[in-house]
Scaffold this active site. Sequence first.
Site, PDB file in Angstrom:
ATOM      1  N   PHE A 161       0.846  -1.202   0.000  1.00 14.16           N
ATOM      2  CA  PHE A 161       0.000   0.000   0.000  1.00 14.16           C
ATOM      3  C   PHE A 161       0.877   1.246   0.000  1.00 14.16           C
ATOM      4  O   PHE A 161       0.538   2.272   0.568  1.00 14.16           O
ATOM      5  CB  PHE A 161      -0.934  -0.013   1.220  1.00 14.16           C
ATOM      6  CG  PHE A 161      -1.818  -1.231   1.273  1.00 14.16           C
ATOM      7  CD1 PHE A 161      -2.942  -1.324   0.470  1.00 14.16           C
ATOM      8  CD2 PHE A 161      -1.502  -2.297   2.105  1.00 14.16           C
ATOM      9  CE1 PHE A 161      -3.746  -2.459   0.492  1.00 14.16           C
ATOM     10  CE2 PHE A 161      -2.299  -3.435   2.143  1.00 14.16           C
ATOM     11  CZ  PHE A 161      -3.423  -3.514   1.338  1.00 14.16           C
ATOM     12  N   CYS A 269      -0.975   3.745 -10.214  1.00 19.92           N
ATOM     13  CA  CYS A 269      -1.839   2.771  -9.539  1.00 19.92           C
ATOM     14  C   CYS A 269      -3.333   3.007  -9.738  1.00 19.92           C
ATOM     15  O   CYS A 269      -4.019   2.141 -10.272  1.00 19.92           O
ATOM     16  CB  CYS A 269      -1.522   2.745  -8.052  1.00 19.92           C
ATOM     17  SG  CYS A 269       0.064   1.986  -7.738  1.00 19.92           S
TER      18      CYS A 269
HETATM   19  C1  UDX Z   1      -1.721   4.972  -4.287  1.00 16.55           C
HETATM   20  C2  UDX Z   1      -2.232   4.462  -2.932  1.00 16.55           C
HETATM   21  O1  UDX Z   1      -2.404   5.573  -2.038  1.00 16.55           O
HETATM   22  C3  UDX Z   1      -1.254   3.444  -2.340  1.00 16.55           C
HETATM   23  O2  UDX Z   1      -1.794   2.904  -1.141  1.00 16.55           O
HETATM   24  C4  UDX Z   1      -1.049   2.320  -3.365  1.00 16.55           C
HETATM   25  O3  UDX Z   1      -0.118   1.372  -2.901  1.00 16.55           O
HETATM   26  C5  UDX Z   1      -0.574   2.889  -4.689  1.00 16.55           C
HETATM   27  O4  UDX Z   1      -1.508   3.877  -5.152  1.00 16.55           O
HETATM   28  P1  UDX Z   1       0.099   6.729  -5.116  1.00 16.55           P
HETATM   29  O5  UDX Z   1      -0.395   6.415  -6.493  1.00 16.55           O
HETATM   30  O6  UDX Z   1       1.554   6.786  -4.858  1.00 16.55           O
HETATM   31  O7  UDX Z   1      -0.513   5.688  -4.060  1.00 16.55           O
HETATM   32  O8  UDX Z   1      -0.477   8.187  -4.745  1.00 16.55           O
HETATM   33  P2  UDX Z   1      -1.597   8.821  -3.802  1.00 16.55           P
HETATM   34  O9  UDX Z   1      -0.935   9.661  -2.790  1.00 16.55           O
HETATM   35  O10 UDX Z   1      -2.542   7.824  -3.320  1.00 16.55           O
HETATM   36  O11 UDX Z   1      -2.321   9.807  -4.831  1.00 16.55           O
HETATM   37  C6  UDX Z   1      -2.923   9.301  -6.041  1.00 16.55           C
HETATM   38  C7  UDX Z   1      -3.510  10.423  -6.854  1.00 16.55           C
HETATM   39  O12 UDX Z   1      -4.681  10.930  -6.242  1.00 16.55           O
HETATM   40  C8  UDX Z   1      -2.588  11.638  -7.056  1.00 16.55           C
HETATM   41  O13 UDX Z   1      -2.677  12.048  -8.408  1.00 16.55           O
HETATM   42  C9  UDX Z   1      -3.159  12.684  -6.135  1.00 16.55           C
HETATM   43  O14 UDX Z   1      -2.918  13.996  -6.594  1.00 16.55           O
HETATM   44  C10 UDX Z   1      -4.644  12.348  -6.200  1.00 16.55           C
HETATM   45  N1  UDX Z   1      -5.400  12.793  -5.023  1.00 16.55           N
HETATM   46  C11 UDX Z   1      -5.123  12.271  -3.794  1.00 16.55           C
HETATM   47  C12 UDX Z   1      -6.433  13.712  -5.165  1.00 16.55           C
HETATM   48  O15 UDX Z   1      -6.721  14.185  -6.272  1.00 16.55           O
HETATM   49  N2  UDX Z   1      -7.142  14.069  -4.052  1.00 16.55           N
HETATM   50  C13 UDX Z   1      -6.890  13.564  -2.824  1.00 16.55           C
HETATM   51  O16 UDX Z   1      -7.591  13.941  -1.877  1.00 16.55           O
HETATM   52  C14 UDX Z   1      -5.844  12.642  -2.678  1.00 16.55           C
END
Ligand code: UDX
Length: 451
Positions: A161, A269
């Site tokens: 995760f 992801c």
């Molecule tokens: C995600 C999961 O959080 C992690 O547990 C899994 O193992 C892999 O996928 P990651 O892709 O590294 O991690 O990024 P994350 O911080 O989750 O953000 C994903 C996307 O969502 C980003 O583009 C971020 O900008 C966006 N986001 C996140 C939003 O638009 N709004 C939010 O409130 C949170």
Amino acid sequence: MSKNIARKVYNISVIGAGHVGLVTASCLADLGHKVCCMDNDSAKIDLLQKGEIPIYEPGLKELVSTNTLQGNLFFTNSMKEAVAHGEVIFIAVGTPPKESGEADLSYVENVAREIAQLMDSYKLIVEKSTVPVETGEKVKNTINLYIEKDVPFDVASNPEFLREGSAIHDFMHPDRVVIGVDSERAERVLTEIYGPLNAPIIITDIKSAELIKHASNSFLAMKISFINAVSRICEKVGADVEKVAQGIGLDKRIGQEFLNAGIGFGGSCFPKDLDAFIHIAENLGYDFKLLKEVKRINEEQKRLAVQKIKDVLWIIKDKKIAIWGGAFKPETDDIRGAPVIDIINELLNEGATVSLYDPQAMENLKIIFGEKLHYADDKYQAIEDADCLVIVTEWDEFRNIDFDFLRQRMKLPFIVDGRNIFSLQKLQDKGFIYCGFGRPQITNSKSGVKK
Ligand code: UDX
């Protein structure tokens, strides 16, 4: 080395030196295990052997170098060496999407087959890559099919995760560790490995563990699309989505995280895992319409960014649009699935000139866009004479800026804030036209073309 030292030291191999594989290998080494990290990309292994890290992940370089020096971590491109070394073998190879959205599992199958042909003692083979439910069974069948020596083995699922940018912290301080097993031996080994982290350990069957990964990522993506849908209503009535998110997020059953409205999610992801989960459900005879809608809302948010520019500038042909941020989120150079790609493509199609700045992702963006953009040396160079500034990634360096300087240097004091990082009051006072997402718009009368 980590303070949480393993009580029993295992010989572990991690197959795949991508983001997940590298972080897993170096963190397990830091817990005191003897870890071999294998990748068949010899150029990558050469780099790692020289102490260079092919990706940007805070703290990873130091972790790799400390543990390599201490003899807990080494790199190889030899599968034979990796299988001989590891009693526990984590599979962390890529599962890229096919055209249909279905995950391509050929790398996982390939690794399972090679392990089967090479192993000559007990092995615990652990799926770490994000895989569809029932992959564990297929891995087990493949090993049974190709195994050459009569040795026992177990298969387990242990989804990761990790978030890019905070992957080491996430590994060392997880909310939970999920272990899907079908033997006591596998359960004992993995519990011993993860025990020192002092996190709740959820033991399940293999299929449930596989589903937890897809369900977690889809739920988080759903939360983002939900707040983005709410933000559209906020815009229609002049409410503030930031306040709405705070108001609903303080309910512990909902929680405050992942309620930031804006141009939507990207990354390696969420988009891929959503597609894969929709596909898995389809194969099992269930139409997961909810997730299709999550995806549609996310696509719409990116188009909305360009629409907001058009709503103010009307025609964007020949206008100069500055973009701050390209990485799919801060603290990474990763642009896989990043909203910036669709936004730039749309702007270029409309005939705009784009000037871009990102603190880490410029090289990756150049690979995609080549000569089509202007790549600025810093954030202020990007906005020189721009008709609009679009905030795409909320890097810290974009939060505290000199608005007077910005106003002086831009052709129009106009900001589209795709991550809602700026204070409405401040921008109002400084005379900007400001379009956030789900926040009251500022169509300031004090703005106007620079004299
Ligand atoms: C995600 C999961 O959080 C992690 O547990 C899994 O193992 C892999 O996928 P990651 O892709 O590294 O991690 O990024 P994350 O911080 O989750 O953000 C994903 C996307 O969502 C980003 O583009 C971020 O900008 C966006 N986001 C996140 C939003 O638009 N709004 C939010 O409130 C949170």
